[in-house]
Motif scaffolding. Structure first.
Motif, PDB file in Angstrom:
ATOM      1  N   VAL A  98       0.813  -1.085  -0.031  1.00  0.00           N
ATOM      2  CA  VAL A  98       0.088  -0.070  -0.083  1.00  0.00           C
ATOM      3  C   VAL A  98       0.692   1.209   0.119  1.00  0.00           C
ATOM      4  N   ASP A  99       1.976   1.142   0.621  1.00  0.00           N
ATOM      5  CA  ASP A  99       2.832   2.289   0.765  1.00  0.00           C
ATOM      6  C   ASP A  99       3.458   2.767  -0.706  1.00  0.00           C
ATOM      7  N   VAL A 100       3.912   1.712  -1.377  1.00  0.00           N
ATOM      8  CA  VAL A 100       4.416   1.723  -2.713  1.00  0.00           C
ATOM      9  C   VAL A 100       3.340   2.465  -3.461  1.00  0.00           C
ATOM     10  N   LEU A 101       1.994   1.889  -3.728  1.00  0.00           N
ATOM     11  CA  LEU A 101       0.830   2.441  -4.148  1.00  0.00           C
ATOM     12  C   LEU A 101       0.655   3.979  -3.934  1.00  0.00           C
ATOM     13  N   ALA A 102       0.770   4.241  -2.660  1.00  0.00           N
ATOM     14  CA  ALA A 102       0.554   5.546  -2.067  1.00  0.00           C
ATOM     15  C   ALA A 102       1.767   6.538  -2.350  1.00  0.00           C
ATOM     16  N   HIS A 103       2.858   6.039  -2.846  1.00  0.00           N
ATOM     17  CA  HIS A 103       3.991   6.776  -2.904  1.00  0.00           C
ATOM     18  C   HIS A 103       4.484   7.427  -1.736  1.00  0.00           C
ATOM     19  N   ARG A 148      11.445  -2.159   8.179  1.00  0.00           N
ATOM     20  CA  ARG A 148      12.830  -1.899   8.115  1.00  0.00           C
ATOM     21  C   ARG A 148      13.586  -2.568   7.012  1.00  0.00           C
ATOM     22  N   GLY A 149      13.090  -3.968   6.652  1.00  0.00           N
ATOM     23  CA  GLY A 149      14.080  -4.603   5.754  1.00  0.00           C
ATOM     24  C   GLY A 149      14.807  -5.493   6.159  1.00  0.00           C
ATOM     25  N   HIS A 171      10.034  -3.781  -0.708  1.00  0.00           N
ATOM     26  CA  HIS A 171      10.524  -2.910   0.342  1.00  0.00           C
ATOM     27  C   HIS A 171      10.007  -1.407   0.301  1.00  0.00           C
ATOM     28  N   SER A 172       9.545  -0.916   1.080  1.00  0.00           N
ATOM     29  CA  SER A 172       9.367   0.525   1.011  1.00  0.00           C
ATOM     30  C   SER A 172      10.136   1.455   2.092  1.00  0.00           C
ATOM     31  N   PRO A 173      11.131   2.207   1.445  1.00  0.00           N
ATOM     32  CA  PRO A 173      12.200   2.877   2.358  1.00  0.00           C
ATOM     33  C   PRO A 173      11.247   3.990   2.771  1.00  0.00           C
ATOM     34  N   GLY A 174      11.456   4.108   4.397  1.00  0.00           N
ATOM     35  CA  GLY A 174      10.965   5.040   5.080  1.00  0.00           C
ATOM     36  C   GLY A 174       9.697   4.738   5.841  1.00  0.00           C
ATOM     37  N   LEU A 175       9.137   3.658   5.257  1.00  0.00           N
ATOM     38  CA  LEU A 175       7.882   3.089   6.056  1.00  0.00           C
ATOM     39  C   LEU A 175       7.883   2.920   7.677  1.00  0.00           C
TER      40      LEU A 175
END
Length: 338
Positions: A98-103, A148-149, A171-175
């Motif tokens: 979802v975070d990737v889709l939400a930028h 965090r990865g 992986h979404s950096p910053g999430l």
């Protein structure tokens, strides 16, 4: 009038997303429309409450995925997702997607503890492992590590034509830095601060130190968090109902709602000795005065005001519009533009 404090930097709202169990589609669509309205009004964030086996949104992550395609600016969150119902690894995959889709607009809020109605649902939720499930803070830390990865598998490489990663994908950096903990006690607030999480302070706290003054108890939690994580974000969530453009019929409905919930204020409830905040109702001028005087509000620069349960769509339109055009400016807030 009390002395005004720090100008409000971010203002968002929380909704339960009620629906008719016999016809759930319209209620879910209304929730999407309310968040779209929030974005048009310049509100900074929209948060979905998590409800299982009730006529409220049971899968906020799925609804937020839809909202990533219908909004472009407003931040999206959960307040909160009870991790007792979740597998942290699988939830990490959903949140990252979802975070990737939400930028990069997702703000997951979580809590721990046994699921509500545990004795009634454990046979369905964890039929083989109910007696050994860990509902402690460790469940949050597992989720945090996966976001965090950190390694989720001891294998990474290729088997045949299949490629495998040892971390959650995508992986979404910053999430991980946008993970919030919903704490109702000083212990939880201090723990969240010590772990580098953000803190969601809601309209419910545990009565502690012999005090039944909600605002003072909540303020002690916010201070306890800040001592351990001075750069962490804190947000206050109260039920706030501005009436500037409300019709007399709406005001009557809102007042009946507030009155029906007022008897519990100042009286510790249940085994957990929970204290509930007084719902705030009135003109934006009146609400601003009461908020500036609130010990908890004085310690935050962002809020997530909760929409009351069970109202009609036009009521939420009025409340959010007054919040953005009347109340927010009185608190030093300005609508977001990007």
């Amino acid at each position: 009038m009390p002395v005004e404090g720090v100008a409000l930097r971010r203002m968002g709202f929380l909704t339960i997303g009620s629906f008719d169990p016999a016809d759930p589609g319209p209620g879910h669509e209304t929730t999407l429309q309310v968040v779209e309205l929030g974005e048009r009004l310049g509100l900074d964030s929209a948060w979905l409450r998590h409800r299982h086996l009730q006529p409220g949104i049971s899968s906020p992550v799925a609804v937020l995925a839809a909202l990533t395609q219908r909004t472009s600016r407003i931040h999206l969150g959960t307040a909160v997702t009870p991790l007792g119902w979740e597998n942290p690894l699988r939830l990490a995959e959903d949140l990252a997607t979802v975070d990737v889709l939400a930028h990069g607009r997702l703000n997951p809020g979580v809590s721990v503890g046994p699921p509500m109605q545990w004795e009634h649902v454990k046979g369905s939720l964890y039929p083989d492992t109910a007696d050994v499930e860990d509902f402690s803070y460790e469940r949050v830390l597992r989720l945090h590590r996966f976001l965090r990865g950190d390694r989720a598998s001891d294998f990474a490489g290729t088997q045949g034509i299949e490629v495998f990663s040892d971390r959650v994908e995508p992986h979404s950096p910053g999430l991980a830095d946008r993970l919030w903990y919903g704490g109702a006690s000083l212990r939880s607030a201090q723990w969240a601060g010590s772990q580098g999480l953000n803190l969601l302070a809601s309209s419910v706290v545990r009565a502690e130190g012999g005090s039944t003054d909600f605002a003072q108890v909540q303020a002690s939690h916010l201070r306890g968090f800040a001592e351990l994580n001075p750069t962490g974000r804190t947000s206050q969530g109260l039920v706030v109902i501005p009436t500037d453009s409300a019709t007399p019929e709406q005001v009557g409905k809102y007042r009946a709602y507030v009155d029906s919930r007022s008897a519990r204020v100042g009286v510790p409830q249940g085994p957990g000795q929970l204290l509930f905040a007084q719902d705030l109702l009135g003109s934006s001028a009146e609400l601003a005065e009461r908020l500036w005087a609130d010990a908890g509000f004085q310690l935050v620069d962002e809020v997530v005001f909760a929409l009351p349960f069970g109202f009609e769509h036009e009521d939420y339109v009025q409340i959010l519009t007054d919040m953005a055009t009347h109340l927010g400016p009185r608190l030093g807030w300005a609508p977001a533009t990007a």
